[in-house]
Each structure stands twice: as structure tokens, then as C-alpha cells.
Write an enzyme that holds these catalytic residues in place. Structure first.
Site, PDB file in Angstrom:
ATOM      1  CE  LYS A 102      45.773  63.220  69.629  1.00 32.02           C
ATOM      2  NZ  LYS A 102      44.289  63.262  69.658  1.00 32.02           N
ATOM      3  CG  HIS A 104      48.607  61.330  67.319  1.00 35.21           C
ATOM      4  ND1 HIS A 104      49.379  61.329  68.466  1.00 35.21           N
ATOM      5  CD2 HIS A 104      47.408  60.792  67.682  1.00 35.21           C
ATOM      6  CE1 HIS A 104      48.693  60.794  69.461  1.00 35.21           C
ATOM      7  NE2 HIS A 104      47.490  60.475  69.020  1.00 35.21           N
TER       8      HIS A 104
END
Length: 219
Positions: A102, A104
Site C-alpha cells: 500500500k 498511501h
């Protein structure tokens, strides 16, 4: 009954353990099959976690955190972590990986406890057929920190040769990756349970023995 016998009965009652004729991914025709997709209730996943905890406790596997490979391993690791605390007072962390990192929010590859140096991690999986899942997650774990993989726990060791090998995937994991795999039960335990009437299906014993004579690994 022992927890192993209880687990075999649990497999049968949940419809996970089936007998008959099944074509496996390997192309082999097996007289029994394990379908984890039959775990569908909260009560079942809770009980399953308790069996994982029993195996960890019986084998005295050192553990700081339980890791569940995405996706099937996620509920297994979570349930096992709860059971370890409730049954044995072992308050282990749990974590699982993402299929893709991921970029963010909190970011990263892992959800839950982030791996740390010297941490003792136990991998929780359903079954082990080829060892592919283990080979995929080890670089992630070892790349994140200098962790110690103290074991991998699966439900059933089929005790059969991996494709192109005289060794089972369980044996290969120790020899090639240095990871000891513990199973709640083995196919031999299941045969014994059939013989003793713990579960129904004695008529399938000859077919299982014949299958193991052809494909079984030496233990």
C-alpha cells in the site's frame, strides 16, 4: 478423545474432510479431499483456531506473532491468536500481508503487527501442497526484518511426495527453507481414526493405503 481425534471428527462434521474419488491440482486421483471452503460459521472458525492453539502449545513452538498469508491465512491467524490467549494465556501479536504494498495511509506490505528484528513468527496456513505459498511469503517476512520463523502450522499433513520429488512439501520446507512445519493431524492419524470408528468411512481405508503406497513420502 485427544484433541487430534476431536479435530478429525470436527473436519468430518464440517464437511471439510470428504472421501471418494477426487482429481487434485497435481493431476493425481485421491481417495480423500480437504475443502477448507466448508468453514462458513463463526463457531467453526473459533473452534479451528483452538486446534491451531493446541498444536502450538503441544509442540512448545516459540511465538511472538502469528502470520496469516493472504487471503485464506488471515482468519486462521486471527482465530488462532484469540485461542492462544484464551486457552493458554499467550498474548501473541498477529499480522498478515497484502497482495500488493500500500502506498498511501500507513503504507507498507503488512497489516497488524509489523515484523521486527529477533521476533519469533509462526506462519498459520490451511494445508501445504507444493510449498508455493511459503516460498512467496518468506522473502516478504525476512525482507522486512531479521525475524526468526519458528514454525509453520497447517491442519493436515498429506504425507505425500511433491511433484518431481521423493520428499513431501513439508519435508522440503525444512530442508530447503529451514522452516519446520507442524500439522494438527496427518493422514495416518485420519486412517487410525477411521479404523477406531472415531469417524465413519472404514470402507475407504484400503483406497487410502493404496494411494499412499504409490504417492506417500517416507517419514
Amino acid at each position: 478423545m485427544t484433541y487430534k481425534q476431536e479435530f478429525i471428527r470436527f473436519l468430518a462434521e464440517c464437511g471439510v474432510l470428504k472421501f471418494g474419488s477426487f482429481k487434485l491440482k497435481s493431476g493425481r486421483i485421491a481417495p480423500y479431499f480437504l475443502n477448507a471452503g466448508e468453514y462458513k460459521k463463526g463457531s467453526q472458525i473459533k473452534r479451528l483456531g483452538e486446534f491451531y492453539a493446541d498444536c502450538i502449545a503441544e509442540n512448545k513452538i516459540p511465538v511472538d506473532a502469528l502470520f496469516g498469508p493472504a487471503y485464506k491465512g488471515i482468519p486462521l491467524a486471527l482465530s488462532a491468536a484469540v485461542a492462544l490467549y484464551e486457552k493458554y494465556g499467550i498474548d501473541a501479536y498477529y499480522c498478515f500481508d497484502r497482495k500488493e504494498a500500500k502506498d498511501h495511509g500507513e503504507g507498507g506490505m503488512f497489516v497488524g503487527k509489523q515484523p521486527e528484528d529477533k521476533e519469533k513468527i509462526v506462519i498459520i496456513e490451511d494445508v501445504m501442497t507444493s510449498g508455493k505459498a511459503l516460498k512467496e511469503v518468506l522473502p516478504k517476512l525476512r525482507g522486512a526484518a531479521d525475524v526468526e520463523i519458528t514454525g509453520m502450522v497447517i491442519t493436515v499433513d498429506r504425507m505425500e511426495k511433491a511433484l518431481g520429488s521423493e520428499r513431501s512439501a513439508v519435508q522440503q520446507a525444512l530442508e530447503e527453507e529451514g522452516v519446520r512445519v507442524y500439522s494438527i493431524v496427518t493422514i495416518r492419524d485420519i486412517v487410525q481414526a477411521l479404523e477406531e470408528g472415531i469417524i465413519e468411512g472404514k470402507e475407504h481405508i484400503p483406497a487410502i493405503r493404496e494411494y499412499l503406497a504409490e504417492y506417500g513420502a517416507k517419514y
